[in-house]
Structures are given as structure tokens and as C-alpha cells.
Design an enzyme around this catalytic site. Sequence first.
Site, PDB file in Angstrom:
ATOM      1  N   HIS A 405       0.830  -1.208   0.000  1.00  0.00           N
ATOM      2  CA  HIS A 405       0.000   0.000   0.000  1.00  0.00           C
ATOM      3  C   HIS A 405       0.868   1.264   0.000  1.00  0.00           C
ATOM      4  O   HIS A 405       0.694   2.165  -0.837  1.00  0.00           O
ATOM      5  CB  HIS A 405      -0.894  -0.025   1.244  1.00  0.00           C
ATOM      6  N   GLU A 406       1.807   1.328   0.929  1.00  0.00           N
ATOM      7  CA  GLU A 406       2.656   2.522   1.030  1.00  0.00           C
ATOM      8  C   GLU A 406       3.572   2.658  -0.194  1.00  0.00           C
ATOM      9  O   GLU A 406       3.885   3.779  -0.609  1.00  0.00           O
ATOM     10  CB  GLU A 406       3.464   2.492   2.324  1.00  0.00           C
ATOM     11  N   HIS A 409       1.668   4.600  -2.838  1.00  0.00           N
ATOM     12  CA  HIS A 409       1.772   6.052  -2.640  1.00  0.00           C
ATOM     13  C   HIS A 409       3.148   6.556  -3.066  1.00  0.00           C
ATOM     14  O   HIS A 409       3.270   7.583  -3.753  1.00  0.00           O
ATOM     15  CB  HIS A 409       1.570   6.385  -1.158  1.00  0.00           C
ATOM     16  N   HIS A 412       3.636   6.614  -6.831  1.00  0.00           N
ATOM     17  CA  HIS A 412       2.840   7.704  -7.412  1.00  0.00           C
ATOM     18  C   HIS A 412       3.602   9.023  -7.280  1.00  0.00           C
ATOM     19  O   HIS A 412       3.751   9.792  -8.247  1.00  0.00           O
ATOM     20  CB  HIS A 412       1.492   7.779  -6.686  1.00  0.00           C
TER      21      HIS A 412
END
Length: 614
Positions: A405-406, A409, A412
Amino acid sequence: MGWQHILFETADLLTTINKLPERSEIAEEHKWRLDDIFASDAEWENTFSRIEDMTPGLGKYNRQLGETPGNLVNCLRLRGQIEETFSLVYIYAGLKNDQDTRESRYQAFRDRATTLMVKINQATAFIEPEILSIPGDVLTAFIKENTELAAYDHYLKDLLRSKAHVLPPEQEELLAMAGEISQGPYTIFSMFNNADIKFPNIKDENGNEIEVTKGRYHRLMESPDRRVRKDAFDAMYHTYGNWTNTLAAMLSTTVKRDIFNARARKYTSALEAALDPDNIPVTVYNNVVNTINENLAPLHRYMALRKKMLKLDNLRAWDLSVPLLGEIKFDISYEQALETIHSGLTPLGDDYTSSLNHSFQDGWIDVYESKGKRSGAYSWATFGAHPYILLNYDSTLDDMFTVAHELGHAMHSYYTCKIQPYHYSDYTIFVAEVASTLNEALLIDHLLKTTDGREKRLYLLNKYVDQIRGTVYIQALFAEFEKLIHERAEGGEALTAELLNQLNRELYTRYFGPEFGMDAEYDINWCRIPHFYYNFYVFKYATGFSAATALSQKILTGDTTARDAYLNFLTRGSSDYSINLLKDAGVDMTSPESIEATTTLMDELLDEMEMLLK
């Protein structure tokens, strides 16, 4: 920018704090490398002083921005230089502080950086109001005349878009002066909810008396002992039930604030006012609510399956979080997690996985818990430095998903900062969870394809189904509740506790279906949700998850055009409106399609769960 997902309860940390290693005992390859930002604290100090010296230079442009395009572009460039440099100062101080919160030196660094940020905000406060005072035709001519100014085209057009809702200076000043007061309802709720409210003791599975707290509540709701779950539920909701009139007044005042601000700025509704800063059409919000209501069958089906697997005559609110299977352990070392994530994300192509390798090897990630380290996990990125990820990795399945998940981020931010100028290097909350959730979707697809064993497959399938339930269905329910209470208040109705209870009951009964028994105590669930004070925020969870689902499904078919469109989305930051960025990536959030893709996926996951249970 930073997204923070708190994974550890304070009570859990306290039980192990004496066994934690000092930071000096952690291997260097498992620590982030902050000297990539500043080689030393002395360099940080020098940069801090340089920003202090640069900031007053903005003053010479005050009341001069409409004079020439050169004045405007030079002011915007100087502001960008100050903010870009400051962002490095701020992230360094923050990361240093988080890696060991006991160090007073870095507590001071963080405090000083926050004070400097206030000074910068004060120095730049004149810029946007002054740009808005420039006549539209003059500003358009400036952009055509000055090629450097053209680089700010979207920023300036977006600023002008808000002009119809900007008030005369005296009125703007009054609204600004009322800003602190307008935060009163949330401040009062937060103090009540986090500091003042206390819950009674119950007996745990072993007959030991324990105090119910919000931190312990989720664990108690996962207890295999239904009596413990029911007692914890009663302790929580009976206590809130003593305060429903007060809590209704808090929430009602928040809604009235939203309506007041919307009407003051000449919006047709509070919902339109809340969505307008990101230029999100009201149809997008309504699409989430309407499409979910037309696709409640998978959630009803899951409620029936949960009731069956738990062997219950009646499924109640205290049965919604207990695991459907016995304890399933995934003991996953950090190195195994990275290898699995890398394999799961291969559908995104060689460039993406190559960049992943940099994140693994080049000091992006602080892996393990140590004494004084901040709890939880987050990704924090800023222009001019590679992203950083804080973890407290403990070898669980959830920990591996947190890493994925991290990393979403971080990647991105990495791609955006690689391509965009500083002023477009951020992105909105509306799109922020797409990359992180897409990574999770690819990872769980990979795990389902490579995991043998009925129990582990059932566990993974149930994990995915529960994620859809919590992130899409429940957030849509909350979004509908928020929409209804604003509409009722805009129509002149009083938001009494009785009305709020009635709306909450109707929504939960409709969403959860006939297999769910709605207790009167659960009518008041609205009163403990802090997100209702955030002004139409929760729908973004549902849109982000649904967009990620739709995109991941296209990518998983091997569609390289879809993959490339998504990778291009990662590079675009805030260079266009979020709704347009997603549309270019292949997802139209004004259409039911992406929401339906998620509800269809839930149906397919339930198909496999039922097949494995035969």
C-alpha cells in the site's frame, strides 16, 4: 504530503516496549537514508537560514502582480523556490523526529520548521487574492505573452474558476476570522470522543475484568466468544446512548456551518461547495450512492454467508468483525514480503518493477520498530528527494499489504515528481488512494493464484471481501447519510437525535439486508463517526477503491494500453483535474462502471468462498 495508517494500538506497544531494540541496533539496510536530503544537520540549518532570507523578497511583488506578466511569473517562481526548498527542510525534520521521538534536537527541528511554515504562509497570502483581482482578459493576455507563465496555465485557470465564489475582501476577512470558531463542533466532538467519554468494564474470555476502550474495542469485536462481543458492544453503545442529544447538537451545528459557508459563497448546496475545490461534479457523488444502492445484493449475500459460517440464528452488529475462520498465520519475513510484492506487481511492467527495486535498495524504507520510533506506517514524499516510507514491520500478512500500500503512494509521488514541475507535484485526496489500493489488488490476485490450501485461500478471499465491504459499501452508506442530513437541514428540518437515529436505522437495514438484525442500540452508530465532521470526505474512499479495482482488472488481462494509461496517470500529479486524470487513465467516475466492477468482484469472491466451503 503524507498518508498515515495507524496499525498498532498503544496498548500493544506498551506490552513490548521493553523488548524493543535501540535504533543503533537496527541494520543499516533496514533504515531510511536521510542524508539523501541533507548530508548533515548543519546543511539543514544553512538551508533553513536561506529560506528565512529569501521569504521577505516576496514583498516587492505585493500589489504589483497585475502590472506586467513578468511580475506575476517572477513572483510565482520565487514562491515555488521558497516552498520547494522548505519542503525539504520540513520532511527532514519530520522524518528525523519520527525515527526516534525521544530526541529533543529533532523535536525542536520540527517545531522550528512549523513556525517557518507559518511565516511563509503569511508572506504568500497576498498572491492568490491579487491574481483573482486581475481581469480575466488581462490574465489570458499575460499567459499568451509570457511563455514561462504558460507553464502555470492549469493552476491559473483553476484559480479563476473559483472567482465566482470569492467574496469581496471585507467579507473574505470576516469568513477567515470565523474560521477557528467554525471548527468548534469538531474540536468539541474530538475532545469528548478522545478524552472525556469512558466506558465500563466487562469480563474477557477468561473471566478477567477489563476496561472497554476505543483502542481495545476492535479486538474485542474479533473475540470468538460471542458473549464478550455482546458485552463490549453494550458497553460502547449504552455509553454513547447517554449523550445522543448532545452529540446530535454537535453534528447539527457542523452541518449548519457547511450550509452557511456554501450559501455565503453562492453555491446551490453544501455538497456542491464541498466538491468544488477539486472540481468534482455532484454527479460523481450521486453516482457512488445510486450505484451502490442498485448493487446491494453482494453485501446481502455476504451477510447471509457470514451468518451461516458463524452458525448463528440471527446476525447482529457484534458479529460483523469476528473472523470467519480460526487463526490463520502467515509468518512472512520482510525479504519474503518484498519478493512477493515484486512478483505481484510485475503486470505493471519492467520500468515500474525496476523503480521498486530502487525503493527496496536505496534507503527509501525504514523497516522495523525500535525504541522511540513513531508507530504505524506512512509514505511521505516531497519534490527534490526520493519518497520515504515508515514501517513497523512484524511479519504478518497485514504488514505485507501495508508495504504494498505505502509503495503505491511512494511510486505515485516518485513518478509525478520525476515528470512534473514543483507546482504540479502534489495530487488530490480524490486520487491519492488509487495507486496504493491498486497495488493491494494486484498483490492479492497474485496470492490467490499462488496460495494452496483451503483455509489460507478462504482467509484471503474473506480478507478481500471484508475490504470491499468496509471501503466501498460502508463508506457509501456513510456518504448517503451525510448527503441526507445536509439535505434535510437545507430543507429546514431540525437534526434531532430521533431523526438521525431513524435515518441511520433505515440505511443499515437497507444496506445489510434481511439476514442482519438491526438492534435499537445500533441506531446511534452515527454519533461515534468522526468523518461526519469532515464535510463530505468519506465518498473518496469508495471512489478510490473502485477506480483501483477497475484499473487493476484491465491491467491483469494483459492489456498493455490500459497499463500504459495507468502509468501515465502516475506521472501527472495535479496538472489537470482529478476527474480528468482518472478518465484519461481509463476510469470515468461519473459512470456506474467502476463501482459495478467492484460489486461484481465481490460476487466472484463469494462464489469461490462458497465453492471452497462445500
